[in-house]
Design an enzyme around this catalytic site. Structure first.
Site, PDB file in Angstrom:
ATOM      1  N   THR A 108     -14.563 -66.799 -26.331  1.00 40.63           N
ATOM      2  CA  THR A 108     -14.531 -65.423 -26.855  1.00 40.63           C
ATOM      3  C   THR A 108     -13.797 -65.334 -28.186  1.00 40.63           C
ATOM      4  OG1 THR A 108     -12.512 -64.962 -25.588  1.00 40.63           O
ATOM      5  CG2 THR A 108     -14.629 -64.401 -24.551  1.00 40.63           C
TER       6      THR A 108
ATOM      7  N   SER B 265     -20.974 -54.061  -1.965  1.00 40.07           N
ATOM      8  CA  SER B 265     -20.955 -52.986  -2.964  1.00 40.07           C
ATOM      9  C   SER B 265     -22.381 -52.610  -3.334  1.00 40.07           C
ATOM     10  CB  SER B 265     -20.193 -53.440  -4.212  1.00 40.07           C
ATOM     11  OG  SER B 265     -20.312 -52.491  -5.247  1.00 40.07           O
TER      12      SER B 265
ATOM     13  N   GLY C  51     -17.942 -58.262 -10.630  1.00 37.29           N
ATOM     14  CA  GLY C  51     -17.582 -56.907 -10.222  1.00 37.29           C
ATOM     15  C   GLY C  51     -16.185 -56.822  -9.644  1.00 37.29           C
ATOM     16  N   LYS C  52     -15.288 -57.713 -10.106  1.00 38.16           N
ATOM     17  CA  LYS C  52     -13.928 -57.720  -9.571  1.00 38.16           C
ATOM     18  C   LYS C  52     -13.193 -56.423  -9.860  1.00 38.16           C
ATOM     19  CE  LYS C  52     -12.979 -61.615 -11.637  1.00 38.16           C
ATOM     20  NZ  LYS C  52     -14.352 -62.079 -11.960  1.00 38.16           N
TER      21      LYS C  52
ATOM     22  N   GLN D 212     -12.162 -64.181 -14.535  1.00 39.30           N
ATOM     23  CA  GLN D 212     -13.265 -65.148 -14.628  1.00 39.30           C
ATOM     24  C   GLN D 212     -13.787 -65.515 -13.231  1.00 39.30           C
ATOM     25  OE1 GLN D 212     -10.285 -66.317 -16.558  1.00 39.30           O
ATOM     26  NE2 GLN D 212     -10.985 -65.365 -18.413  1.00 39.30           N
TER      27      GLN D 212
ATOM     28  N   GLY E 220     -12.803 -59.082 -19.025  1.00 42.29           N
ATOM     29  CA  GLY E 220     -12.837 -57.624 -18.957  1.00 42.29           C
ATOM     30  C   GLY E 220     -13.166 -57.118 -17.567  1.00 42.29           C
ATOM     31  N   HIS E 221     -12.457 -56.078 -17.136  1.00 41.62           N
ATOM     32  CA  HIS E 221     -12.752 -55.403 -15.879  1.00 41.62           C
ATOM     33  C   HIS E 221     -13.138 -53.961 -16.195  1.00 41.62           C
ATOM     34  CE1 HIS E 221     -11.467 -58.852 -13.855  1.00 41.62           C
ATOM     35  NE2 HIS E 221     -10.257 -58.496 -13.453  1.00 41.62           N
TER      36      HIS E 221
ATOM     37  N   ASN F  47     -16.044 -57.157 -22.514  1.00 44.10           N
ATOM     38  CA  ASN F  47     -15.256 -57.387 -23.728  1.00 44.10           C
ATOM     39  C   ASN F  47     -16.087 -57.884 -24.897  1.00 44.10           C
ATOM     40  OD1 ASN F  47     -12.667 -56.563 -23.151  1.00 44.10           O
ATOM     41  ND2 ASN F  47     -12.065 -58.496 -22.213  1.00 44.10           N
TER      42      ASN F  47
ATOM     43  N   SER G 186     -23.206 -49.942  -5.710  1.00 48.23           N
ATOM     44  CA  SER G 186     -23.350 -49.270  -7.010  1.00 48.23           C
ATOM     45  C   SER G 186     -22.049 -49.478  -7.778  1.00 48.23           C
ATOM     46  CB  SER G 186     -23.636 -47.763  -6.836  1.00 48.23           C
ATOM     47  OG  SER G 186     -22.434 -47.010  -6.863  1.00 48.23           O
TER      48      SER G 186
ATOM     49  N   ASN H 182      -9.532 -62.208 -22.418  1.00 48.52           N
ATOM     50  CA  ASN H 182     -10.952 -62.553 -22.528  1.00 48.52           C
ATOM     51  C   ASN H 182     -11.743 -62.072 -21.323  1.00 48.52           C
ATOM     52  OD1 ASN H 182      -9.507 -64.377 -20.946  1.00 48.52           O
ATOM     53  ND2 ASN H 182     -10.823 -66.105 -21.411  1.00 48.52           N
TER      54      ASN H 182
ATOM     55  N   ARG I 204     -25.753 -61.278 -20.611  1.00 50.40           N
ATOM     56  CA  ARG I 204     -25.563 -62.324 -19.613  1.00 50.40           C
ATOM     57  C   ARG I 204     -26.897 -62.947 -19.230  1.00 50.40           C
ATOM     58  NH1 ARG I 204     -22.059 -57.992 -16.572  1.00 50.40           N
ATOM     59  NH2 ARG I 204     -20.082 -58.200 -17.680  1.00 50.40           N
TER      60      ARG I 204
ATOM     61  N   ASP J 119     -17.717 -62.064 -13.956  1.00 48.50           N
ATOM     62  CA  ASP J 119     -18.549 -60.856 -14.064  1.00 48.50           C
ATOM     63  C   ASP J 119     -19.145 -60.453 -12.715  1.00 48.50           C
ATOM     64  OD1 ASP J 119     -18.261 -60.942 -16.950  1.00 48.50           O
ATOM     65  OD2 ASP J 119     -19.745 -62.549 -16.924  1.00 48.50           O
TER      66      ASP J 119
END
Length: 429
Positions: free
Chosen positions: A129, A412, A15-16, A223, A40-41, A299, A414, A38, A304, A13
């Site tokens: 998940t 990054s 920000g990939k 992941q 999510g992007h 997902n 934003s 499992n 978190r 999580d």
């Protein structure tokens, strides 16, 4: 020729999705090499938000996108994801999407097993998940898996289903689940086969040909390193190797093709589900990080857990994955804090240590040693050049670099695609 691997250096999580999407402008090919749906992007392009799970981020930009042999593929989830993305105006064709014919499949009974095990474990559950990823990897290693290529061979499927049912029906009996309906399973596979076989190829050949043509290849990890099945906070981990070395094994190219490893790192720390988390904040600061950072799984929809930046864990990830530079994300979430803390080490009993130990008991017992930095009041949101960052934000970045022993290549500011400060181009390093 350049092969850039993007890996998460925390618990995922980081920000990939955005960073990989941004790097796609410099790449010709994008490859997924481990995990399943499992992970999510989320990509934000203008006013459109794309949520990807199996598809490599390159599909949004029309880049050649490869799902490698190291990925476990739920064919129904893949077909559904393709339909959703096409409904948003992105055309997915066999010319731009390659699915490894060696990839193992996630089948409906894998999901059943995953959910039943978690339910039976109760308080000892590890927070999967429940999408069948772990059981699918188990069958792959146990040499029972049905692979993509098998969808074109009904005889192979019949033989493999016999092996699968011999193993799984015994498990299902112990979990009070009905036996696998073989007839129904064969019908389901026959129906989904044409939807996914059109993308199936020997992905390793396509990828090696791309390198021979001097293409720039971006390997997209899922992941994060702390969820690696060998090097993460076991057993609260994913079912695959997340480390950068898996990019080679999970796609079918030699390790010398990798020229740069970019580690994705949040400006603070989060994790989803159970497991150790030394810098977790159960106070107003943790609540604020979660709210401002919109820390909800793409997902799963699960909130978190949030905490201060942990340089110990990131330094460990850098060593394990050979990370050359980091992409520091969500810096803007820290705007307005009076003070910001960084974990620089751990206390374990009367000892000070600089790594996360392997035992669950010791992981639970470590307490963070913090260094406090002055925050900044002006905003970093949307900043695209380092000279426009507040002085204390620059000091924060520099201190992180010192503590982890690795330079920041990208910052990054934003969720927007172009709100990025490029300090070092991974494709030109």
């Amino acid at each position: 020729m350049a092969g850039v691997v993007v890996v998460g250096a925390q618990w995922g999580d980081e920000g990939k999705g955005k960073i990989v999407d941004w790097l796609c402008n410099r790449a010709d090919v994008v490859v997924r090499f481990q995990g399943g749906h499992n992970a999510g992007h989320t990509l934000v392009v203008g006013n459109t938000t794309y949520k990807l799970a199996l598809l490599p981020s390159g599909v949004v930009q029309g880049k050649l996108s490869i799902i490698g042999n190291g990925v476990v593929v739920d064919p129904w989830a893949l077909a559904s994801e393709i339909e959703k993305i096409e409904a948003q105006g992105v055309k997915i064709s066999p010319k731009m999407l390659v699915l490894s014919d060696q990839a193992a499949l996630i089948l409906p009974f894998h999901r059943d097993l995953d959910a039943a095990r978690e339910a039976q474990a109760g308080v000892a559950s590890i927070g999967t998940t429940k999408r069948g990823i772990g059981p699918a990897y188990e069958d792959k290693v146990g040499r029972r898996a049905i692979r993509v290529a098998d969808l074109a061979d009904p005889e192979a499927i019949s033989w493999k289903i016999e092996r699968l049912t011999a193993h799984h029906n015994a498990l299902r009996k112990g979990l009070d689940l009905p036996e696998i309906d073989v007839t129904a399973l064969k019908k389901q596979l026959a129906e989904i086969a044409p939807k996914v076989l059109q993308y199936a190829q020997p992905a390793w050949r396509v990828l090696n040909a791309a390198f021979e043509d001097s293409k720039r290849v971006l390997f997209e990890g899922a992941q994060g390193m702390l969820l690696d099945v060998d090097h993460g906070t076991y057993p609260f981990v994913t079912s695959s190797n997340v480390a950068a070395g898996q990019a080679s094994a999970g796609s079918g190219v030699g390790p010398r093709k990798i020229s740069y490893v970019l580690g994705l790192v949040k400006a603070y720390t989060t994790r989803v589900g159970a497991g150790p988390f030394p810098t977790e904040l159960n106070d107003e600061n943790g609540k604020r990080l979660g709210e401002v950072g919109r820390e909800v799984g793409t997902n799963t929809g699960r909130a978190r857990r949030c905490g201060w930046f942990d340089s110990v864990l990131v330094r460990q990830s850098i060593a394990l994955s050979g990370i050359d530079g980091i992409a520091l994300t969500k810096l803007d979430v820290l705007d307005g804090f009076d003070e910001i803390k960084i974990c620089t080490g751990y206390k374990l009993g009367d000892k000070v240590i600089d790594y996360l130990p392997a035992s669950l008991k010791d992981q639970a017992a470590v307490t963070p040693i913090y260094e406090t930095l002055e925050g900044w009041k002006s905003t970093t949101q949307g900043v695209r050049t380092s000279k426009d960052l507040p002085a204390n934000a620059i000091k924060y970045i520099r201190r992180i670099e010192e503590l982890i022993g690795c330079p920041a290549a990208i910052v990054s500011t934003s969720p927007e695609r172009d709100d990025v400060i490029l300090m070092r181009d991974p494709f030109k390093a």
